[in-house]
Design a protein around this motif. Structure first.
Motif, PDB file in Angstrom:
ATOM      1  N   MET A   1       0.575  -1.100   0.112  1.00 37.14           N
ATOM      2  CA  MET A   1      -0.229  -0.063   0.242  1.00 37.14           C
ATOM      3  C   MET A   1       0.912   1.477   0.112  1.00 37.14           C
ATOM      4  N   LYS A   2       0.413   1.857  -1.042  1.00 37.33           N
ATOM      5  CA  LYS A   2       1.666   3.388  -1.428  1.00 37.33           C
ATOM      6  C   LYS A   2       0.365   4.692   0.071  1.00 37.33           C
ATOM      7  N   LEU A   3       1.104   5.222   0.583  1.00 39.75           N
ATOM      8  CA  LEU A   3       0.717   6.478   1.187  1.00 39.75           C
ATOM      9  C   LEU A   3       1.338   7.842   0.459  1.00 39.75           C
ATOM     10  N   SER A   4      -0.193   8.259   0.062  1.00 43.79           N
ATOM     11  CA  SER A   4       0.537   9.903  -0.035  1.00 43.79           C
ATOM     12  C   SER A   4       0.861  10.653   1.014  1.00 43.79           C
ATOM     13  N   ARG A   5       1.998  11.804   0.101  1.00 45.83           N
ATOM     14  CA  ARG A   5       2.325  12.247   0.752  1.00 45.83           C
ATOM     15  C   ARG A   5       1.927  13.456   1.995  1.00 45.83           C
ATOM     16  N   PRO A   6       0.848  14.538   1.880  1.00 45.23           N
ATOM     17  CA  PRO A   6       0.171  14.415   2.986  1.00 45.23           C
ATOM     18  C   PRO A   6      -0.344  13.070   4.095  1.00 45.23           C
ATOM     19  N   VAL A   7      -0.985  12.447   3.890  1.00 43.71           N
ATOM     20  CA  VAL A   7      -1.167  11.223   5.082  1.00 43.71           C
ATOM     21  C   VAL A   7      -0.043  10.848   5.687  1.00 43.71           C
ATOM     22  N   SER A   8       0.810  10.846   4.957  1.00 45.55           N
ATOM     23  CA  SER A   8       2.285  10.589   5.207  1.00 45.55           C
ATOM     24  C   SER A   8       2.742  11.294   6.506  1.00 45.55           C
ATOM     25  N   TRP A   9       2.798  12.543   6.046  1.00 41.47           N
ATOM     26  CA  TRP A   9       3.302  13.832   7.289  1.00 41.47           C
ATOM     27  C   TRP A   9       2.354  14.120   7.565  1.00 41.47           C
ATOM     28  N   PHE A  10       0.771  13.427   8.043  1.00 39.39           N
ATOM     29  CA  PHE A  10       0.192  14.111   9.139  1.00 39.39           C
ATOM     30  C   PHE A  10       0.439  12.716  10.176  1.00 39.39           C
ATOM     31  N   LEU A  11       0.707  11.397   9.969  1.00 37.19           N
ATOM     32  CA  LEU A  11       1.376  10.509  10.487  1.00 37.19           C
ATOM     33  C   LEU A  11       2.060  10.618  11.123  1.00 37.19           C
ATOM     34  N   LEU A  12       3.262  11.221  10.606  1.00 41.30           N
ATOM     35  CA  LEU A  12       3.975  11.566  11.384  1.00 41.30           C
ATOM     36  C   LEU A  12       3.844  12.605  12.673  1.00 41.30           C
ATOM     37  N   ALA A  13       3.194  13.526  12.091  1.00 38.16           N
ATOM     38  CA  ALA A  13       3.096  15.097  13.462  1.00 38.16           C
ATOM     39  C   ALA A  13       1.972  14.391  14.387  1.00 38.16           C
ATOM     40  N   PHE A  14       1.122  13.613  13.913  1.00 31.33           N
ATOM     41  CA  PHE A  14       0.146  12.947  14.769  1.00 31.33           C
ATOM     42  C   PHE A  14       1.378  12.268  15.895  1.00 31.33           C
ATOM     43  N   GLY A  15       1.842  11.035  15.471  1.00 28.26           N
ATOM     44  CA  GLY A  15       2.658  10.437  15.850  1.00 28.26           C
ATOM     45  C   GLY A  15       4.184  11.159  16.997  1.00 28.26           C
ATOM     46  N   ALA A  16       4.824  13.011  16.680  1.00 31.02           N
ATOM     47  CA  ALA A  16       5.144  13.209  17.417  1.00 31.02           C
ATOM     48  C   ALA A  16       4.167  14.252  18.089  1.00 31.02           C
ATOM     49  N   TRP A  17       3.021  14.614  17.929  1.00 26.76           N
ATOM     50  CA  TRP A  17       2.106  15.759  18.808  1.00 26.76           C
ATOM     51  C   TRP A  17       1.808  14.407  19.920  1.00 26.76           C
ATOM     52  N   SER A  18       1.510  12.780  20.037  1.00 27.54           N
ATOM     53  CA  SER A  18       1.020  12.137  20.791  1.00 27.54           C
ATOM     54  C   SER A  18       2.340  12.153  21.781  1.00 27.54           C
ATOM     55  N   TRP A  19       3.594  12.078  21.898  1.00 25.59           N
ATOM     56  CA  TRP A  19       5.105  12.219  21.968  1.00 25.59           C
ATOM     57  C   TRP A  19       4.707  13.187  22.874  1.00 25.59           C
ATOM     58  N   VAL A  20       4.339  14.689  22.360  1.00 31.03           N
ATOM     59  CA  VAL A  20       4.729  16.052  23.112  1.00 31.03           C
ATOM     60  C   VAL A  20       2.795  16.701  23.895  1.00 31.03           C
ATOM     61  N   ILE A  21       2.594  15.556  23.673  1.00 25.50           N
ATOM     62  CA  ILE A  21       1.141  15.773  25.080  1.00 25.50           C
ATOM     63  C   ILE A  21       1.091  14.898  26.398  1.00 25.50           C
ATOM     64  N   TRP A  22       1.644  13.476  26.042  1.00 28.05           N
ATOM     65  CA  TRP A  22       1.552  12.815  26.851  1.00 28.05           C
ATOM     66  C   TRP A  22       2.767  12.340  27.670  1.00 28.05           C
ATOM     67  N   VAL A  23       3.787  13.428  27.516  1.00 23.52           N
ATOM     68  CA  VAL A  23       5.072  13.272  28.684  1.00 23.52           C
ATOM     69  C   VAL A  23       5.166  14.605  28.600  1.00 23.52           C
ATOM     70  N   THR A  24       4.040  15.989  28.586  1.00 22.30           N
ATOM     71  CA  THR A  24       3.233  17.192  29.479  1.00 22.30           C
ATOM     72  C   THR A  24       2.551  15.767  30.739  1.00 22.30           C
ATOM     73  N   PHE A  25       1.200  15.351  29.869  1.00 18.16           N
ATOM     74  CA  PHE A  25       0.792  15.031  31.137  1.00 18.16           C
ATOM     75  C   PHE A  25       0.896  14.392  31.711  1.00 18.16           C
ATOM     76  N   VAL A  26       2.271  12.946  31.861  1.00 17.81           N
ATOM     77  CA  VAL A  26       2.736  12.267  32.716  1.00 17.81           C
ATOM     78  C   VAL A  26       3.359  13.282  33.997  1.00 17.81           C
ATOM     79  N   LYS A  27       4.451  14.721  33.331  1.00 19.71           N
ATOM     80  CA  LYS A  27       4.990  15.078  34.113  1.00 19.71           C
ATOM     81  C   LYS A  27       4.019  15.511  34.769  1.00 19.71           C
ATOM     82  N   ASN A  28       2.985  16.027  34.369  1.00 17.31           N
ATOM     83  CA  ASN A  28       1.821  16.579  35.294  1.00 17.31           C
ATOM     84  C   ASN A  28       0.997  15.723  36.192  1.00 17.31           C
TER      85      ASN A  28
END
Length: 79
Positions: A1-28
Motif C-alpha cells: 500500500m502506498k501512502l500519499s505525501r500529505p497522509v504520511s506527513w499527517f501520520l508523522l505529525a500525529f506521532g510527534a504530537w502524541s509524544w509531546v502531549i503525553w510527556v507533558t501529561f505524565v509530568k503533570n
C-alpha cells in the motif's frame, strides 16, 4: 500500500504530537498536588489508569509516526 505525501506527513505529525502531549501529561501527573494521583505519597488507581493510558499512547504514537516516516521514505525512493 502506498501512502500519499500529505497522509504520511499527517501520520508523522500525529506521532510527534502524541509524544509531546503525553510527556507533558505524565509530568503533570507526577507533580499532582490535588490528591488524585497520590494519597499520602502512594500512587492511586487514578495514577495507574492514566499512566497506562499514557504508555499505550506512547506506543501507538510511535507506531503511527513510524508508518508515516516509512511512507515518506518510500515516496522519496520512487521520486
Amino acid at each position: 500500500m502506498k501512502l500519499s505525501r500529505p497522509v504520511s506527513w499527517f501520520l508523522l505529525a500525529f506521532g510527534a504530537w502524541s509524544w509531546v502531549i503525553w510527556v507533558t501529561f505524565v509530568k503533570n501527573l507526577i507533580k499532582d498536588g490535588s490528591g488524585l494521583a497520590f494519597d499520602h505519597g502512594h500512587p492511586t488507581a487514578y495514577f495507574w489508569v492514566h499512566l497506562l493510558l499514557a504508555v499505550v499512547s506512547f506506543v501507538l504514537g510511535t507506531a503511527i509516526g513510524v508508518i508515516g516516516l516509512r511512507g515518506l521514505r518510500a515516496l522519496r525512493r520512487t521520486s
